[in-house]
Design a protein around this motif. Structure first.
Motif, short mmCIF file in Angstrom:
data_model
loop_
_atom_site.label_atom_id
_atom_site.label_comp_id
_atom_site.label_asym_id
_atom_site.label_seq_id
_atom_site.Cartn_x
_atom_site.Cartn_y
_atom_site.Cartn_z
N PHE A 159 45.92 37.10 41.77
CA PHE A 159 46.12 36.81 40.35
C PHE A 159 47.60 36.67 39.98
CE2 PHE A 159 42.26 39.45 40.79
CZ PHE A 159 41.33 38.49 40.44
N ILE A 230 37.40 42.12 41.36
CA ILE A 230 36.17 41.50 40.88
C ILE A 230 36.09 41.59 39.35
CG2 ILE A 230 33.66 41.74 40.85
CD1 ILE A 230 33.89 42.58 43.82
N TRP A 233 38.31 38.95 37.95
CA TRP A 233 37.70 37.63 38.16
C TRP A 233 36.58 37.39 37.16
CZ3 TRP A 233 32.72 36.45 40.26
CH2 TRP A 233 32.53 35.10 40.53
N LYS A 236 37.63 36.18 33.92
CA LYS A 236 38.17 34.80 33.95
C LYS A 236 39.68 34.74 34.17
CE LYS A 236 34.01 33.40 32.89
NZ LYS A 236 33.10 32.88 33.95
N VAL A 239 42.49 32.65 39.58
CA VAL A 239 42.85 32.97 40.96
C VAL A 239 43.84 31.91 41.44
CG1 VAL A 239 42.02 33.19 43.33
CG2 VAL A 239 40.66 34.10 41.42
#
Length: 251
Positions: A159, A230, A233, A236, A239
């Motif tokens: 990230f 996770i 992710w 949103k 990545v």
């Protein structure tokens, strides 16, 4: 010359917590119990065979995986020499790190301090590990307050890209060991990570206690990193592309 910190007695267990706070582009924070080891690399813990599965230290877990042929100290010496710092035979090298537990280790950050025999702090090295098996070491320019700033040069999180710089604050004394790393980008604090704990002699009783209260510490570290990844992710957070794999080279 910078005076060396007043290190606690080693080997020591540094028992406390790790915390992480992401500020942008979304807020995400956590705090977990943790412990690390503070050891002299030339005099690692000598444990009875029945305790060795709870604390193992291997040269391949750090720096150039022992390519110097002289252990962690040798690899660190090669790394420093390439940057104009020469490790003297009388220098003491202390390492703050996670140990292997039941054969597994994940060590997001290892810190090395090089202390001369006349009480001068000669070097501080940060070694950062990511979950892809890569690692990278930074030679820090530490001031008298234990503060340093250095440009980011290693992909750690999916990230965050390679942009930005780290602001680092170290505190080491018999009452506390604390490392704070802030990632700044374009004048904005992106995230702050802190590990903080109280050092205590690494007796057999203390090792058994923390092994029970912090069950499978390195396994938990690996799992929690993925758990929080996770969560980000799912929220949103984009990545970012990982560059080609990096393997630390000491030269």
């Amino acid at each position: 010359m910078i005076p060396s910190p007043a290190f606690p007695e080693v080997p020591a267990l540094v028992v406390g917590h790790v915390s992480h706070a992401r500020e942008v582009p979304l807020r995400h924070a956590f705090r977990h119990r943790s412990y690390q080891w503070l050891i002299d690399v030339d005099d690692p813990p000598r444990l009875p065979f029945w305790l060795r599965p709870l604390a193992g230290f291997r040269v391949e877990d750090h720096l150039d995986a022992g390519s110097s042929g002289r252990g962690v100290r040798g690899d660190l010496g090669v790394f420093l020499a390439a940057r104009g710092v020469f490790l003297a035979p009388t220098d003491r090298v202390l390492m703050l790190a996670n140990a292997r537990v039941l054969g597994h280790v994940f060590d997001p950050l290892t810190v090395f301090w090089v202390q001369s025999d006349d009480g001068v702090l000669r070097a501080v090295v940060f070694e950062v590990h990511n979950t892809y098996g890569d690692r990278h070491a930074y030679l820090l320019d530490i001031d008298r307050r234990g503060h340093a700033r250095i440009d980011k040069a290693f992909y750690v999180s999916p990230f965050n890209d390679m942009a930005g710089s780290y602001e680092i604050q170290l505190r080491v004394d018999p009452g506390e060991v604390a490392v704070t790393v802030g990632l700044d980008r374009d004048g904005v604090r992106v995230l702050t990570a802190t590990t903080r704990g109280v050092p205590e002699p690494a007796t057999r009783r203390a090792l058994l206690r923390v092994s029970l209260t912090h069950l499978l510490m390195p396994h938990r570290v690996s799992a929690l990193i993925r758990f929080h990844g996770i969560r980000l992710w799912l929220r949103k957070l984009p990545v970012l592309t990982r560059p080609a794999a990096q393997k630390e080279a000491t030269s």
